[in-house]
Enzyme design. Sequence first.
Site: not given
Ligand code: HPA
Length: 271
Positions: A246, A111, A233, A81, A209-210, A83-84, A28, A59
């Site tokens: 996001h 990310a 973050n 992903h 998540m990847s 989750y998609e 991302s 993406h």
């Molecule tokens: N958690 C999960 N996936 C993420 C995060 C997070 O805090 N930041 C960026 N992708």
Amino acid sequence: MIEKIKKTAEFLLRHAEDKPVAGIILGSGLGGLVNSMSVKRSFNYNEVPDFPVSTVEGHRGRLIFGELEGKNVVAMQGRLHYYEGYSIQQITFPVRVMKLLGIRHLFLSNAAGGLNKSFTAGDLMIITDHINLFSDNPLRGKNLDGLGPRFPEMSEPYDRTLIAKAKKIAKENNIKVKSGIYVGSSGPTLETPSEYRHFRIIGADATGMSTVPEVIVARHMNITCFGISVITNLAEPEDPDSPTTHDQVKSVAESAEPKMTLIFKKLIASL
Ligand code: HPA
């Protein structure tokens, strides 16, 4: 499954000029590396037989063949992903195709949320190991014996030599890097305060998540892997007033991207 992988690889080999030595998967907000490539051929995912189509915001979904630092590479700009809604086999299909294209190394970026208290947003973390908390494993089911063993060993998921080289490159270029363990889970929910705490307790430094499914499939096929997380973050279980969005993930990733790109480029030049 193996027939589909072969069919897609044959399609790409017919249309792309040179066999790539390395694959690159860009996360991302981290797609800028392709601007350093001299592009020879590019496909939207929907033009490639049996490729799932990426839908998530940020993406783009292009498979790009070209030269980077004099090396033939193939890059996924926009990853798939779990989750998609795809199966874990679908999201890792491109890595298996890349193996048949000839890659020996896989470079991944993502990310991620920082769990380690010494991290700050914008940091780069070289991934030294991972913890699979996806509820699934891409190798579940009949083993594809032609690609790798039933019980692949995972003692060096991320290549130690590439990690050492990357640290040296970072130092020489005055780029501060952290290193640590990535925990991957399915998303799309970000973590609850207790989940962030759980991940810290089990020893993870960053969460996302990847990456984990792709590395599992790559290691099954004996491809060496190197990964960088851009910490977008910080997981702050005690601070409900600063939830992660996001948009924040994307904008921090974009501002840290040039540092990550430089490390990838110099590593690939050294292959
Ligand atoms: N958690 C999960 N996936 C993420 C995060 C997070 O805090 N930041 C960026 N992708």
